[in-house]
Design a protein around this motif. Structure first.
Motif, PDB file in Angstrom:
ATOM      1  N   ARG A  34      17.727  77.627  38.143  1.00  0.00           N
ATOM      2  CA  ARG A  34      17.748  76.328  37.463  1.00  0.00           C
ATOM      3  C   ARG A  34      18.921  75.493  37.947  1.00  0.00           C
ATOM      4  NH1 ARG A  34      18.018  77.080  31.285  1.00  0.00           N
ATOM      5  NH2 ARG A  34      17.814  74.811  31.326  1.00  0.00           N
ATOM      6  N   VAL A  35      20.070  76.117  38.080  1.00  0.00           N
ATOM      7  CA  VAL A  35      21.254  75.389  38.520  1.00  0.00           C
ATOM      8  C   VAL A  35      21.062  74.857  39.936  1.00  0.00           C
ATOM      9  CG1 VAL A  35      23.705  75.575  39.049  1.00  0.00           C
ATOM     10  CG2 VAL A  35      22.790  76.720  37.027  1.00  0.00           C
ATOM     11  N   GLU A  36      20.558  75.699  40.824  1.00  0.00           N
ATOM     12  CA  GLU A  36      20.410  75.309  42.217  1.00  0.00           C
ATOM     13  C   GLU A  36      19.464  74.118  42.379  1.00  0.00           C
ATOM     14  OE1 GLU A  36      19.223  78.810  44.297  1.00  0.00           O
ATOM     15  OE2 GLU A  36      21.298  79.498  44.593  1.00  0.00           O
ATOM     16  N   ALA A  37      18.492  73.987  41.499  1.00  0.00           N
ATOM     17  CA  ALA A  37      17.579  72.848  41.583  1.00  0.00           C
ATOM     18  C   ALA A  37      18.354  71.535  41.471  1.00  0.00           C
ATOM     19  CB  ALA A  37      16.525  72.938  40.476  1.00  0.00           C
ATOM     20  N   PHE A  38      19.316  71.496  40.581  1.00  0.00           N
ATOM     21  CA  PHE A  38      20.087  70.264  40.381  1.00  0.00           C
ATOM     22  C   PHE A  38      21.176  70.105  41.448  1.00  0.00           C
ATOM     23  CE2 PHE A  38      17.998  70.975  36.382  1.00  0.00           C
ATOM     24  CZ  PHE A  38      17.571  69.705  36.037  1.00  0.00           C
ATOM     25  N   ARG A  39      21.802  71.206  41.870  1.00  0.00           N
ATOM     26  CA  ARG A  39      22.805  71.115  42.935  1.00  0.00           C
ATOM     27  C   ARG A  39      22.148  70.676  44.248  1.00  0.00           C
ATOM     28  NH1 ARG A  39      27.755  70.587  40.886  1.00  0.00           N
ATOM     29  NH2 ARG A  39      28.234  72.170  39.314  1.00  0.00           N
ATOM     30  N   VAL A  45      20.192  63.356  47.188  1.00  0.00           N
ATOM     31  CA  VAL A  45      20.462  61.988  46.740  1.00  0.00           C
ATOM     32  C   VAL A  45      21.675  61.408  47.456  1.00  0.00           C
ATOM     33  CG1 VAL A  45      21.126  60.584  44.745  1.00  0.00           C
ATOM     34  CG2 VAL A  45      19.369  62.340  44.502  1.00  0.00           C
ATOM     35  N   ARG A  46      22.689  62.202  47.673  1.00  0.00           N
ATOM     36  CA  ARG A  46      23.889  61.696  48.357  1.00  0.00           C
ATOM     37  C   ARG A  46      23.585  61.247  49.780  1.00  0.00           C
ATOM     38  NH1 ARG A  46      28.370  66.084  46.202  1.00  0.00           N
ATOM     39  NH2 ARG A  46      29.324  64.727  44.605  1.00  0.00           N
ATOM     40  N   ALA A  47      22.577  61.839  50.392  1.00  0.00           N
ATOM     41  CA  ALA A  47      22.244  61.498  51.781  1.00  0.00           C
ATOM     42  C   ALA A  47      21.363  60.255  51.898  1.00  0.00           C
ATOM     43  CB  ALA A  47      21.532  62.684  52.439  1.00  0.00           C
ATOM     44  N   LEU A  48      20.904  59.737  50.765  1.00  0.00           N
ATOM     45  CA  LEU A  48      19.995  58.590  50.782  1.00  0.00           C
ATOM     46  C   LEU A  48      20.741  57.280  50.578  1.00  0.00           C
ATOM     47  CD1 LEU A  48      16.929  59.632  48.591  1.00  0.00           C
ATOM     48  CD2 LEU A  48      17.013  59.409  51.068  1.00  0.00           C
ATOM     49  N   ASP A  49      20.204  56.223  51.156  1.00  0.00           N
ATOM     50  CA  ASP A  49      20.666  54.881  50.849  1.00  0.00           C
ATOM     51  C   ASP A  49      20.258  54.535  49.413  1.00  0.00           C
ATOM     52  OD1 ASP A  49      19.755  51.786  50.741  1.00  0.00           O
ATOM     53  OD2 ASP A  49      21.488  52.048  52.076  1.00  0.00           O
ATOM     54  N   PRO A  50      21.152  53.945  48.619  1.00  0.00           N
ATOM     55  CA  PRO A  50      20.791  53.625  47.222  1.00  0.00           C
ATOM     56  C   PRO A  50      19.532  52.772  47.107  1.00  0.00           C
ATOM     57  CG  PRO A  50      23.158  53.365  47.569  1.00  0.00           C
ATOM     58  CD  PRO A  50      22.554  53.611  48.919  1.00  0.00           C
ATOM     59  N   LEU A  62       9.700  60.164  44.571  1.00  0.00           N
ATOM     60  CA  LEU A  62      10.922  60.963  44.705  1.00  0.00           C
ATOM     61  C   LEU A  62      10.624  62.412  45.078  1.00  0.00           C
ATOM     62  CD1 LEU A  62      12.941  59.616  41.631  1.00  0.00           C
ATOM     63  CD2 LEU A  62      13.612  59.391  44.036  1.00  0.00           C
ATOM     64  N   GLN A  63       9.513  62.929  44.558  1.00  0.00           N
ATOM     65  CA  GLN A  63       9.206  64.332  44.827  1.00  0.00           C
ATOM     66  C   GLN A  63       8.741  64.581  46.260  1.00  0.00           C
ATOM     67  OE1 GLN A  63       7.280  66.710  41.597  1.00  0.00           O
ATOM     68  NE2 GLN A  63       7.177  64.749  40.525  1.00  0.00           N
ATOM     69  N   ASP A  64       8.557  63.507  47.018  1.00  0.00           N
ATOM     70  CA  ASP A  64       8.243  63.684  48.437  1.00  0.00           C
ATOM     71  C   ASP A  64       9.480  64.113  49.227  1.00  0.00           C
ATOM     72  OD1 ASP A  64       5.678  62.888  47.875  1.00  0.00           O
ATOM     73  OD2 ASP A  64       5.940  60.832  48.605  1.00  0.00           O
ATOM     74  N   LEU A  65      10.643  63.975  48.630  1.00  0.00           N
ATOM     75  CA  LEU A  65      11.892  64.335  49.294  1.00  0.00           C
ATOM     76  C   LEU A  65      12.167  65.824  49.148  1.00  0.00           C
ATOM     77  CD1 LEU A  65      14.060  61.385  47.927  1.00  0.00           C
ATOM     78  CD2 LEU A  65      13.293  61.652  50.307  1.00  0.00           C
ATOM     79  N   ASP A  66      12.703  66.428  50.196  1.00  0.00           N
ATOM     80  CA  ASP A  66      13.096  67.824  50.127  1.00  0.00           C
ATOM     81  C   ASP A  66      14.179  68.001  49.057  1.00  0.00           C
ATOM     82  OD1 ASP A  66      11.399  68.526  52.154  1.00  0.00           O
ATOM     83  OD2 ASP A  66      12.925  68.440  53.732  1.00  0.00           O
ATOM     84  N   GLY A  67      14.017  69.032  48.260  1.00  0.00           N
ATOM     85  CA  GLY A  67      15.024  69.330  47.250  1.00  0.00           C
ATOM     86  C   GLY A  67      14.848  68.595  45.937  1.00  0.00           C
ATOM     87  N   ILE A  68      13.795  67.794  45.813  1.00  0.00           N
ATOM     88  CA  ILE A  68      13.541  67.061  44.567  1.00  0.00           C
ATOM     89  C   ILE A  68      12.242  67.561  43.957  1.00  0.00           C
ATOM     90  CG2 ILE A  68      13.204  64.825  43.477  1.00  0.00           C
ATOM     91  CD1 ILE A  68      15.952  65.125  44.697  1.00  0.00           C
ATOM     92  N   GLY A  69      12.343  68.091  42.733  1.00  0.00           N
ATOM     93  CA  GLY A  69      11.172  68.549  42.009  1.00  0.00           C
ATOM     94  C   GLY A  69      10.890  67.661  40.816  1.00  0.00           C
ATOM     95  N   LYS A  70       9.987  68.088  39.974  1.00  0.00           N
ATOM     96  CA  LYS A  70       9.562  67.265  38.844  1.00  0.00           C
ATOM     97  C   LYS A  70      10.723  66.956  37.897  1.00  0.00           C
ATOM     98  CE  LYS A  70       6.219  67.119  35.027  1.00  0.00           C
ATOM     99  NZ  LYS A  70       5.098  67.845  34.353  1.00  0.00           N
TER     100      LYS A  70
END
Length: 351
Positions: A34-39, A45-50, A62-70
């Motif tokens: 659970r923790v790793e999902a948010f980390r 998110v940090r790697a994306l342009d706002p 958003l869920q099309d991005l690697d590391g982003i789930g529901k």
């Protein structure tokens, strides 16, 4: 001074929301998955342009991005919309308060931590995240104490890796000069004969050394006592970590304490100005109360440490403070309440 984090309120940056959720999950010992999902979502998110983040939130991609789930996508979308994410609000209400009743005065007196790990050994987060969280919690200093080479299961640091890490610590201190100090350290294994699992040259480059037994915990009491007395008498050693090695709860099960002559070990600690760690991890609760009282009677110094392997676990020092305060340990004998210059002088044998 160390203090509870103030709850976040809307509007909140998506990265801040994700980091705070991970922190709250860690401090309450939630499952690693659970923790790793948010980390992991923080990294994405940090790697994306706002602008792209806002566009994806509006488009529901958003869920099309690697590391982003529901779950993480929901948190991000609510934060981008200017709202306090519902999951964050609920978690703050349930898990944002004190971890334990008692020890508040001693907890408020803490300035630092002599025992914590990063992903250079068996911790779950990089050095900068451990430091950032420490600063947010009000620490004035912390000691980075990743494991030594023999503990291969914990990815212990070779001489060369430790050298590289020390350069990272120098960089952290340059960037935070005047605000926070990251001291150079190690959790060095106490070997079977009481020697230390790192070269003397490298130990001499460190600000502080925490020494712990991790192997042959069922050694007979006589040899174990000799082993521990030799280690705490070594001028390179400043803190005796989790001295009994016991486990009292948690996912790793339970483990009985090692057998040794505690009076002899603590007398050596007192003689050589080596602090006895009060390890705050709930699964360790080490030393037991009766040994804390013995060390107190014998004049030992103490170090109330988190043994954090994740940023949220830095807050676990609250458990150690409750025990220490209840058992009558005075704040002036707890090195983690001292200012950093005093800690440096003490660890170098000058204070």
């Amino acid at each position: 001074m160390v203090a509870l984090l103030e709850p976040l309120e809307a509007p909140v940056d998506p990265v801040d929301a994700l980091r705070r959720i991970a922190f709250l999950l860690e401090r309450t010992r939630a499952g690693t998955y659970r923790v790793e999902a948010f980390r992991n979502a923080v990294k994405t998110v940090r790697a994306l342009d706002p602008g792209e983040l806002a566009e994806r939130a509006d488009a529901g991609t958003l869920q099309d991005l690697d590391g982003i789930g529901k779950s993480t996508a929901g948190v991000i979308a609510e934060a981008v919309a200017g709202d306090l994410p519902g999951y964050l609000g609920s978690l703050q209400d349930k898990a944002g308060g004190p971890l334990v009743d008692g020890g508040e005065e001693l907890y408020a007196a803490l300035r630092g931590d002599c025992h914590l790990h990063s992903d250079w050994s068996d911790g779950g987060s990089p050095i900068d995240e451990m430091v950032l969280t420490g600063v947010e919690l009000g620490h004035e200093w912390m000691v980075l104490t990743d494991h030594s080479p023999q503990l291969r299961v914990a990815n212990g640091l070779s001489v060369e890796r430790l050298r590289r890490q020390l350069k990272i610590v120098d960089g952290v201190n340059r960037s935070l000069a005047g605000r926070f100090t990251l001291l150079k350290g190690i959790e060095v294994d106490i070997l079977d004969d009481g020697s230390l699992d790192q070269t003397d040259e490298m130990l001499g480059r460190l600000d502080l050394v925490t020494a712990s037994v991790h192997s042959k915990l069922r050694m007979n009491a006589g040899p174990m006592t000799t082993r521990m007395v030799a280690a705490v008498s070594n001028p390179r050693v400043n803190v005796l970590g989790h001295c009994t090695g016991r486990l009292v709860t948690g996912s790793r099960g339970t483990r009985p304490p090692s057998e040794f002559d505690a009076r002899a070990v603590f007398e050596a600690c007192a003689e050589h100005d080596t602090a006895v760690e009060i390890n705050s991890r709930p699964e360790r609760c080490d030393p037991p109360d009766d040994l804390v009282e013995l060390a107190l009677d014998l004049g030992c110094l103490f170090s109330i440490d988190s043994d954090a392997h994740a940023p949220g676990q830095l807050d676990m020092k609250a458990y150690g403070c409750e025990r220490a305060e209840r058992l009558g340990v005075p704040a002036e004998r707890v090195v983690t309440t001292w200012e950093v210059d005093r800690v440096r002088a003490w660890a170098a044998g000058d204070g």
